[in-house]
Design an enzyme around this catalytic site. Structure first.
Site, short mmCIF file in Angstrom:
data_model
loop_
_atom_site.label_atom_id
_atom_site.label_comp_id
_atom_site.label_asym_id
_atom_site.label_seq_id
_atom_site.Cartn_x
_atom_site.Cartn_y
_atom_site.Cartn_z
CG ASP A 8 -7.08 4.80 -6.10
OD1 ASP A 8 -8.22 5.05 -6.51
OD2 ASP A 8 -6.82 3.82 -5.36
CG ASP A 46 -7.81 4.27 -1.45
OD1 ASP A 46 -8.62 3.33 -1.60
OD2 ASP A 46 -6.80 4.19 -0.70
CG HIS A 48 -9.30 4.36 3.18
ND1 HIS A 48 -9.95 3.24 2.71
CD2 HIS A 48 -8.07 4.35 2.59
CE1 HIS A 48 -9.14 2.59 1.89
NE2 HIS A 48 -8.00 3.24 1.78
CG HIS A 52 -10.24 1.80 6.22
ND1 HIS A 52 -9.48 0.77 5.73
CD2 HIS A 52 -11.47 1.67 5.66
CE1 HIS A 52 -10.22 0.05 4.89
NE2 HIS A 52 -11.42 0.59 4.83
CG HIS A 81 -3.74 5.40 2.45
ND1 HIS A 81 -3.64 4.29 3.27
CD2 HIS A 81 -4.56 5.04 1.44
CE1 HIS A 81 -4.37 3.32 2.76
NE2 HIS A 81 -4.95 3.73 1.66
CE LYS A 106 -9.83 2.37 -5.52
NZ LYS A 106 -8.89 2.17 -4.40
CB CYS A 151 -5.75 0.68 -6.69
SG CYS A 151 -5.99 0.59 -4.89
#
Ligand code: VGL
Ligand code: ZN
Length: 204
Positions: A8, A46, A48, A52, A81, A106, A151
């Protein structure tokens, strides 16, 4: 076979970003120097969807960083984010991407968070990263990136649990909470993982 997982390293996780990790940008030059030491370099992102359920904005009346129960799992409510397709979700421009062979995304399911690069937080769905690493003959996994206490920690923990000999490079990461990172390192070591300094990697 040794793999480096870059977790990330995205615009939203460095100062100026939506979920800035203090000094998050300061790992990037080091991470670039570490990459040639490895047989394989893989990144996570990351990623999303808007709205989310890990976002505080999706829960009217709730505060940022409050904990809620989300479908049976403890969930921190984050600022919006790494929304898919936004500049904040892009890998940081200073990150050298030439040696990154694959990027695993992810956090794509709207109703569950995913700190680890291997599984969502409920261990319900695999990202495919563990099988990818096994398919490439990887036995040792080194983890760097952001954030150390979320993470990076959960990725290292899952990698160790999946049978990889796992090393967290402690100076190639930065934490949201220093106390959280201390706990994370202790927990990882208690589960057979290793915490190392980049010097131990660069001098080999
Ligand atoms: C992360 C919180 C929410 C991380 C991602 O990359 O550590 N933390 N989403
Ligand atoms: Zn996230």
């Amino acid at each position: 076979m040794k793999a480096l997982l870059l977790i990330d390293i995205q615009n939203d996780f460095v100062p100026g970003g939506a979920l800035a990790v203090p000094e998050g940008d300061q790992i990037i030059a080091l991470v670039n120097r570490l990459q040639p030491q490895f047989d394989l370099v893989v990144a996570t992102q990351d990623w999303h969807p808007a709205g989310h359920l890990s976002f505080a904005s999706s829960h009217p009346g709730r505060q940022l960083f409050e904990h809620i129960d989300l479908e049976g799992l403890d969930q921190v409510l984050w600022p919006d984010h790494c929304v898919q397709g936004t500049p904040g979700a892009e890998l940081h421009p200073a990150l050298d991407q030439h040696r990154i062979e694959a990027v695993f995304r992810k956090g794509t399911s709207p109703d569950i968070d995913s700190y680890s690069g291997l599984f969502d937080n409920g261990h319900r769905k695999a990202t495919g990263l563990a099988d990818y690493l096994r398919g490439r003959g990887v036995t040792q996994v080194y983890v760097a990136g952001l954030a150390a206490d979320y993470c990076v920690y959960f990725t290292a923990k899952d990698a160790q649990q999946e049978g990889f000999d796992t090393y967290l490079i402690e100076d190639a990461t930065r934490a949201i909470s220093p106390e959280g990172f201390e706990q994370a390192k202790a927990d990882l070591a208690a589960h057979g993982g290793h915490v190392v300094h980049s010097q131990q990697v660069l001098s080999r």
